[in-house]
Design a protein around this motif. Sequence first.
Motif, PDB file in Angstrom:
ATOM      1  N   GLY A 348      42.681  54.804 -36.042  1.00 20.33           N
ATOM      2  CA  GLY A 348      44.029  55.118 -36.471  1.00 20.33           C
ATOM      3  C   GLY A 348      44.115  56.436 -37.205  1.00 20.33           C
ATOM      4  N   PHE A 349      45.355  56.853 -37.481  1.00 24.61           N
ATOM      5  CA  PHE A 349      45.577  58.096 -38.215  1.00 24.61           C
ATOM      6  C   PHE A 349      45.498  57.826 -39.716  1.00 24.61           C
ATOM      7  CE2 PHE A 349      47.817  59.052 -34.221  1.00 24.61           C
ATOM      8  CZ  PHE A 349      47.299  60.309 -33.935  1.00 24.61           C
ATOM      9  N   PRO A 350      44.665  58.542 -40.449  1.00 29.06           N
ATOM     10  CA  PRO A 350      44.691  58.413 -41.910  1.00 29.06           C
ATOM     11  C   PRO A 350      45.940  59.083 -42.468  1.00 29.06           C
ATOM     12  CG  PRO A 350      43.188  60.161 -41.276  1.00 29.06           C
ATOM     13  CD  PRO A 350      43.660  59.526 -40.001  1.00 29.06           C
ATOM     14  N   SER A 351      46.137  58.955 -43.760  1.00 30.05           N
ATOM     15  CA  SER A 351      47.265  59.597 -44.439  1.00 30.05           C
ATOM     16  C   SER A 351      47.256  61.102 -44.180  1.00 30.05           C
ATOM     17  CB  SER A 351      47.181  59.337 -45.941  1.00 30.05           C
ATOM     18  OG  SER A 351      48.100  60.138 -46.652  1.00 30.05           O
ATOM     19  N   LYS A 352      48.441  61.717 -44.193  1.00 31.00           N
ATOM     20  CA  LYS A 352      48.532  63.165 -44.017  1.00 31.00           C
ATOM     21  C   LYS A 352      48.195  63.920 -45.293  1.00 31.00           C
ATOM     22  CE  LYS A 352      51.712  65.165 -41.743  1.00 31.00           C
ATOM     23  NZ  LYS A 352      52.976  65.681 -41.184  1.00 31.00           N
ATOM     24  N   SER A 353      48.031  63.212 -46.398  1.00 24.07           N
ATOM     25  CA  SER A 353      47.665  63.847 -47.662  1.00 24.07           C
ATOM     26  C   SER A 353      46.567  63.020 -48.320  1.00 24.07           C
ATOM     27  CB  SER A 353      48.883  63.946 -48.585  1.00 24.07           C
ATOM     28  OG  SER A 353      48.533  64.535 -49.820  1.00 24.07           O
ATOM     29  N   ILE A 354      45.345  63.544 -48.314  1.00 25.12           N
ATOM     30  CA  ILE A 354      44.185  62.812 -48.813  1.00 25.12           C
ATOM     31  C   ILE A 354      43.597  63.580 -49.998  1.00 25.12           C
ATOM     32  CG2 ILE A 354      41.896  61.937 -48.226  1.00 25.12           C
ATOM     33  CD1 ILE A 354      42.834  61.720 -45.328  1.00 25.12           C
ATOM     34  N   PRO A 355      43.601  62.983 -51.190  1.00 21.05           N
ATOM     35  CA  PRO A 355      43.127  63.708 -52.379  1.00 21.05           C
ATOM     36  C   PRO A 355      41.623  63.901 -52.370  1.00 21.05           C
ATOM     37  CG  PRO A 355      43.694  61.443 -52.937  1.00 21.05           C
ATOM     38  CD  PRO A 355      44.112  61.638 -51.515  1.00 21.05           C
ATOM     39  N   PRO A 356      41.110  64.810 -53.207  1.00 19.18           N
ATOM     40  CA  PRO A 356      39.664  65.008 -53.303  1.00 19.18           C
ATOM     41  C   PRO A 356      38.940  63.707 -53.631  1.00 19.18           C
ATOM     42  CG  PRO A 356      40.836  66.735 -54.494  1.00 19.18           C
ATOM     43  CD  PRO A 356      41.858  65.723 -54.089  1.00 19.18           C
ATOM     44  N   PHE A 357      37.689  63.632 -53.198  1.00 18.93           N
ATOM     45  CA  PHE A 357      36.817  62.487 -53.481  1.00 18.93           C
ATOM     46  C   PHE A 357      37.409  61.171 -52.962  1.00 18.93           C
ATOM     47  CE2 PHE A 357      35.115  65.605 -56.387  1.00 18.93           C
ATOM     48  CZ  PHE A 357      33.752  65.385 -56.302  1.00 18.93           C
ATOM     49  N   SER A 358      37.961  61.236 -51.739  1.00 23.64           N
ATOM     50  CA  SER A 358      38.462  60.019 -51.105  1.00 23.64           C
ATOM     51  C   SER A 358      37.446  59.511 -50.095  1.00 23.64           C
ATOM     52  CB  SER A 358      39.791  60.283 -50.405  1.00 23.64           C
ATOM     53  OG  SER A 358      40.815  60.535 -51.333  1.00 23.64           O
ATOM     54  N   TRP A 359      37.253  58.207 -50.083  1.00 26.02           N
ATOM     55  CA  TRP A 359      36.417  57.524 -49.092  1.00 26.02           C
ATOM     56  C   TRP A 359      37.396  56.706 -48.255  1.00 26.02           C
ATOM     57  CZ3 TRP A 359      31.074  57.988 -48.641  1.00 26.02           C
ATOM     58  CH2 TRP A 359      30.452  57.138 -47.716  1.00 26.02           C
ATOM     59  N   VAL A 360      37.648  57.151 -47.024  1.00 30.73           N
ATOM     60  CA  VAL A 360      38.713  56.581 -46.208  1.00 30.73           C
ATOM     61  C   VAL A 360      38.099  55.816 -45.034  1.00 30.73           C
ATOM     62  CG1 VAL A 360      40.826  57.058 -44.916  1.00 30.73           C
ATOM     63  CG2 VAL A 360      40.170  58.559 -46.820  1.00 30.73           C
ATOM     64  N   VAL A 361      38.385  54.529 -44.962  1.00 35.09           N
ATOM     65  CA  VAL A 361      37.907  53.673 -43.877  1.00 35.09           C
ATOM     66  C   VAL A 361      39.112  52.958 -43.277  1.00 35.09           C
ATOM     67  CG1 VAL A 361      36.402  51.788 -43.183  1.00 35.09           C
ATOM     68  CG2 VAL A 361      35.672  53.361 -44.994  1.00 35.09           C
ATOM     69  N   ASP A 362      39.379  53.216 -41.983  1.00 36.97           N
ATOM     70  CA  ASP A 362      40.523  52.602 -41.296  1.00 36.97           C
ATOM     71  C   ASP A 362      41.818  52.791 -42.083  1.00 36.97           C
ATOM     72  OD1 ASP A 362      38.902  51.743 -39.210  1.00 36.97           O
ATOM     73  OD2 ASP A 362      38.504  49.801 -40.148  1.00 36.97           O
ATOM     74  N   GLY A 363      41.982  53.975 -42.635  1.00 36.86           N
ATOM     75  CA  GLY A 363      43.212  54.318 -43.334  1.00 36.86           C
ATOM     76  C   GLY A 363      43.271  53.894 -44.789  1.00 36.86           C
ATOM     77  N   LYS A 364      42.359  53.060 -45.251  1.00 31.51           N
ATOM     78  CA  LYS A 364      42.348  52.603 -46.643  1.00 31.51           C
ATOM     79  C   LYS A 364      41.526  53.570 -47.495  1.00 31.51           C
ATOM     80  CE  LYS A 364      42.850  47.742 -45.346  1.00 31.51           C
ATOM     81  NZ  LYS A 364      42.263  46.382 -45.403  1.00 31.51           N
ATOM     82  N   ILE A 365      42.115  54.015 -48.610  1.00 30.15           N
ATOM     83  CA  ILE A 365      41.502  55.047 -49.442  1.00 30.15           C
ATOM     84  C   ILE A 365      40.881  54.433 -50.691  1.00 30.15           C
ATOM     85  CG2 ILE A 365      41.906  57.144 -50.786  1.00 30.15           C
ATOM     86  CD1 ILE A 365      44.183  57.833 -48.933  1.00 30.15           C
ATOM     87  N   GLN A 366      39.593  54.715 -50.884  1.00 30.29           N
ATOM     88  CA  GLN A 366      38.902  54.386 -52.114  1.00 30.29           C
ATOM     89  C   GLN A 366      38.334  55.679 -52.694  1.00 30.29           C
ATOM     90  OE1 GLN A 366      36.228  50.934 -51.834  1.00 30.29           O
ATOM     91  NE2 GLN A 366      37.026  50.573 -49.769  1.00 30.29           N
ATOM     92  N   THR A 367      37.763  55.589 -53.891  1.00 29.29           N
ATOM     93  CA  THR A 367      37.198  56.779 -54.532  1.00 29.29           C
ATOM     94  C   THR A 367      35.735  56.940 -54.152  1.00 29.29           C
ATOM     95  OG1 THR A 367      38.711  56.529 -56.401  1.00 29.29           O
ATOM     96  CG2 THR A 367      36.788  57.938 -56.729  1.00 29.29           C
ATOM     97  N   HIS A 368      35.392  58.152 -53.693  1.00 30.97           N
ATOM     98  CA  HIS A 368      34.010  58.495 -53.373  1.00 30.97           C
ATOM     99  C   HIS A 368      33.217  58.592 -54.674  1.00 30.97           C
ATOM    100  CE1 HIS A 368      30.578  60.136 -51.503  1.00 30.97           C
ATOM    101  NE2 HIS A 368      31.101  61.136 -50.822  1.00 30.97           N
ATOM    102  N   LEU A 369      32.104  57.895 -54.781  1.00 29.01           N
ATOM    103  CA  LEU A 369      31.293  57.919 -55.995  1.00 29.01           C
ATOM    104  C   LEU A 369      30.718  59.317 -56.224  1.00 29.01           C
ATOM    105  CD1 LEU A 369      29.346  54.547 -55.633  1.00 29.01           C
ATOM    106  CD2 LEU A 369      31.407  55.014 -57.004  1.00 29.01           C
ATOM    107  N   PHE A 370      30.858  59.827 -57.445  1.00 27.44           N
ATOM    108  CA  PHE A 370      30.457  61.202 -57.723  1.00 27.44           C
ATOM    109  C   PHE A 370      28.970  61.411 -57.500  1.00 27.44           C
ATOM    110  CE2 PHE A 370      29.147  64.734 -60.438  1.00 27.44           C
ATOM    111  CZ  PHE A 370      30.023  65.719 -59.989  1.00 27.44           C
ATOM    112  N   GLU A 371      28.139  60.504 -57.978  1.00 24.67           N
ATOM    113  CA  GLU A 371      26.686  60.665 -57.856  1.00 24.67           C
ATOM    114  C   GLU A 371      26.271  60.686 -56.390  1.00 24.67           C
ATOM    115  OE1 GLU A 371      28.210  58.553 -59.821  1.00 24.67           O
ATOM    116  OE2 GLU A 371      27.781  59.479 -61.775  1.00 24.67           O
ATOM    117  N   LYS A 372      26.902  59.861 -55.559  1.00 22.86           N
ATOM    118  CA  LYS A 372      26.600  59.851 -54.129  1.00 22.86           C
ATOM    119  C   LYS A 372      27.016  61.166 -53.476  1.00 22.86           C
ATOM    120  CE  LYS A 372      24.840  55.722 -53.532  1.00 22.86           C
ATOM    121  NZ  LYS A 372      23.432  55.550 -53.055  1.00 22.86           N
TER     122      LYS A 372
END
Length: 405
Positions: A348-372
């Motif tokens: 599917g299409f993710p959001s047209k506006s994705i903030p920094p450090f986003s972990w996006v799976v099937d359109g659902k946005i979580q925060t990318h872990l900084f250390e990773k």
Amino acid sequence: MNVYVYENRDEALNLEPIALTRPGFDLRCGAFTFLERIQRLSHGSTLSVFVRDELTEVTRERFSDVVVNPQDVTKGIWLNGIFLWRREFMDELRSSSNTVLRCGERVVGVSLDEEKGRAWVERGSPVFEPPDKSLPSKEISAEPVAYLWDCVNLNGTALRQDADFFELGRKNGGVDQGVHLLNPSSIYVGKGSRVKAGAVLDAADGPIIIGENVTVLSGACLEGPLFVGDKSVIKVGAKIYGETSVGPGCKVGGEVEEAIFQSWSNKQHDGFLGHAYIGEWVNVGADTNNSDLKNNYSPVKVMINGRVVDTGSLFVGLFLGDHSKTGINTMFNTGTAVGPACNIVGSGFPSKSIPPFSWVVDGKIQTHLFEKFVETARAVKNRRDQSFSSAEEKLYRRLFKGRSA
């Protein structure tokens, strides 16, 4: 004459996501970044730059040959670095005294004596403050850069302009027998580069500029105007259409049309990128595609700096920030802006506006872990014999905290 190059903070933030991790004058348009072009046009001058406070350390690392955010200035010309400078515009400033150069409502340059230059710095520097409103002004006719799609739309113009810095028709590198050259007098191949048999270089509609130690593999079709930076690789069967710039150290395959790659990014496999701007240290997964035209043929709107902007253009693609990655078969809608340090996978299409450090799976946005993120960034740069510095880590930590706030 002293040359001071600056970025205006408000203007730079309109160039997100690419300008979140670099000064606005470090964006690529044509064969060069804006600063690289200024350096060539002002050869022999003393160069200083003014940048946002959070970029001071990374700018000093990146540009060790210039003075960053000096507190003491002398007589000189002050150039808005987010502008496609030409020699005649700079000559106009050099011949003036205490004069503002404008393009419509936009201040693009100022000529100042020592007293007025110091007063500007003391008021807060050109990053934050406009020049003295009492100064006389001159108007020039040019196309200013306000958003990333302006860089993309101006890229063909910039490439034709930048061709003057290269000896077109000269082949310093190797061009195999069996390479098809159309309009070879408009083609430049740099030292150490090789264009392999079966490739097509079509410069009928504009120059093709290939830097040093570039490899163009068999079956690739390159159309001008086009720039391919040092140490880049164009993959087998690639289709690279005109008005495209590929910065140094990139690996590019599949279909690319009117796009800019900042540098050190990979799009090695099939898939379409059009009217796009790709940052540094990006990896575009196989069969990633972006739309650059709406089905109803209406102008594309983009979320920039917290607001929706009507581009006024029918063709607007993808803006992908530094150190972001896409999984295989990723799809992007017209006018999608992805911040730095993101990972996007799934259907599917993710959001047209994705903030920094986003972990996006099937359109659902979580925060990318900084250390990773840091672990991956170090691995990516180490593969190219580079390092992820403490100054870079500090800048990205600031972006991470801003995203989490």
